[in-house]
Design an enzyme around this catalytic site. Structure first.
Site, PDB file in Angstrom:
ATOM      1  N   HIS A 125      66.766  51.560  44.658  1.00  0.00           N
ATOM      2  CA  HIS A 125      65.979  52.307  45.981  1.00  0.00           C
ATOM      3  C   HIS A 125      65.829  51.519  46.886  1.00  0.00           C
ATOM      4  O   HIS A 125      66.177  51.754  48.027  1.00  0.00           O
ATOM      5  CB  HIS A 125      64.655  52.855  45.170  1.00  0.00           C
ATOM      6  CG  HIS A 125      63.731  53.769  46.040  1.00  0.00           C
ATOM      7  ND1 HIS A 125      62.488  54.114  45.768  1.00  0.00           N
ATOM      8  CD2 HIS A 125      63.659  53.578  47.522  1.00  0.00           C
ATOM      9  CE1 HIS A 125      61.879  54.695  46.897  1.00  0.00           C
ATOM     10  NE2 HIS A 125      62.753  54.348  47.828  1.00  0.00           N
ATOM     11  N   GLU A 174      56.074  59.141  50.413  1.00  0.00           N
ATOM     12  CA  GLU A 174      55.884  57.784  49.576  1.00  0.00           C
ATOM     13  C   GLU A 174      54.716  57.025  50.425  1.00  0.00           C
ATOM     14  O   GLU A 174      54.908  55.840  50.021  1.00  0.00           O
ATOM     15  CB  GLU A 174      57.073  57.127  49.887  1.00  0.00           C
ATOM     16  CG  GLU A 174      58.435  57.589  48.999  1.00  0.00           C
ATOM     17  CD  GLU A 174      59.459  56.601  48.695  1.00  0.00           C
ATOM     18  OE1 GLU A 174      59.586  55.963  47.610  1.00  0.00           O
ATOM     19  OE2 GLU A 174      60.214  56.199  49.672  1.00  0.00           O
ATOM     20  N   HIS A 179      64.706  50.549  52.584  1.00  0.00           N
ATOM     21  CA  HIS A 179      66.082  50.668  51.702  1.00  0.00           C
ATOM     22  C   HIS A 179      66.900  49.764  52.215  1.00  0.00           C
ATOM     23  O   HIS A 179      68.210  49.932  52.362  1.00  0.00           O
ATOM     24  CB  HIS A 179      66.534  52.106  51.749  1.00  0.00           C
ATOM     25  CG  HIS A 179      65.403  53.062  51.488  1.00  0.00           C
ATOM     26  ND1 HIS A 179      65.635  54.489  52.010  1.00  0.00           N
ATOM     27  CD2 HIS A 179      64.321  53.153  50.577  1.00  0.00           C
ATOM     28  CE1 HIS A 179      64.542  55.394  51.615  1.00  0.00           C
ATOM     29  NE2 HIS A 179      63.832  54.448  50.858  1.00  0.00           N
ATOM     30  N   HIS A 236      57.871  49.216  53.694  1.00  0.00           N
ATOM     31  CA  HIS A 236      58.848  49.920  52.451  1.00  0.00           C
ATOM     32  C   HIS A 236      60.147  50.227  52.938  1.00  0.00           C
ATOM     33  O   HIS A 236      60.394  50.873  54.098  1.00  0.00           O
ATOM     34  CB  HIS A 236      58.421  51.284  51.642  1.00  0.00           C
ATOM     35  CG  HIS A 236      59.358  52.077  51.029  1.00  0.00           C
ATOM     36  ND1 HIS A 236      60.034  51.445  50.009  1.00  0.00           N
ATOM     37  CD2 HIS A 236      59.911  53.183  50.969  1.00  0.00           C
ATOM     38  CE1 HIS A 236      61.042  52.016  49.342  1.00  0.00           C
ATOM     39  NE2 HIS A 236      60.582  53.250  50.054  1.00  0.00           N
TER      40      HIS A 236
HETATM   41 MN    MN Z   1      61.968  54.968  49.791  1.00  0.00          MN
END
Ligand code: MN
Length: 238
Positions: free
Chosen positions: A162, A73, A94, A92
């Site tokens: 996500h 990603e 979760h 980024h």
């Molecule tokens: Mn991810």
């Protein structure tokens, strides 16, 4: 190199606070070249050391991988740096308390001064609007670009089912915002439970959000978090 040490610290701080699990990541735009950024290879965040950091161009191609595996990603980072010249750090995650807000029509709202930035509005990236039937991962330049577009000029965006992306003009801000976004999500759920159907929740108003954002740079938290994280990194080297 000092900025790379900061990035090692950022990974460990986010893992410590439960903001990134085995899969989240944080990057730093190169202070020397705005068309480059640093991101760790595919490894558990709480294990990151300086030699795990790779340099990428804005197409998210590693410059000198030396066999080290890139995270899939990474396009999240490259495309946000491309569209937001002032952004120097991207997280980024979760974030577990944030995800429920990404799958319901309950918006996250600012209720706590440390996370006043939520009041600027958090867009929610619906990957289905770009591509149907994905595994939800932002693993192509096209998906990264769509996410960056959804983020717009905001400090963070949710990613449906996500997680989230959080940005800042430096690591302290991106990391601080990520830690307090998770806490604020938890607090909002608690406040909603306490208040129930008829109860009232007093959120920060527009003027309070406006007054808080320029000053909230997590300048007191960051050196403390950083020192502890780097002490752990050093101890693991022995
Ligand atoms: Mn991810």
């Amino acid at each position: 190199m000092e900025p790379l040490e900061d990035l090692v610290a950022a990974y460990r701080i986010l893992a410590e606070h439960g903001v990134i699990d085995a899969y989240g990541h944080v990057s730093l735009r190169s202070p020397r070249d705005p068309t480059r950024y640093y991101l760790a290879r595919s490894i558990a965040p709480e294990k990151v050391q300086e030699e795990d950091l790779l340099e990428y161009d804005l197409d998210s191609r590693p410059l000198d991988a030396q066999g080290r595996e890139s995270v899939r990603e990474r396009f999240i980072h490259g495309e946000i740096y491309r569209s937001r010249p002032e952004v120097m750090a991207v997280v980024h995650n979760h974030s577990p308390s944030v995800v429920p807000f990404s799958v319901t029509d309950v918006p996250m709202r600012p209720l706590f001064h440390m996370a006043a930035f939520i009041g600027e509005g958090l867009p929610n990236f619906e990957i289905r609007d770009v591509q149907k039937g994905t595994d939800l991962l932002v693993k192509t330049p096209q998906l990264g670009e769509a996410l960056a577009k959804k983020l717009g000029n905001k400090p963070a965006a949710l990613m449906r089912g996500h997680g989230a992306v959080v940005v800042g003009e430096g690591l302290a801000r991106a990391v601080g915002r990520s830690v307090y976004l998770e806490l604020s999500a938890r607090m909002q759920m608690q406040a909603m439970l306490l208040a129930g159907e008829k109860g009232k929740i007093t959120y920060l108003d527009e003027a309070e959000v406006k007054a808080s954002n320029p000053v909230q740079d997590y300048a007191r938290a960051w050196p403390l978090w950083r020192e502890k994280a780097l002490a752990r990194a050093k101890a693991e080297r022995r």
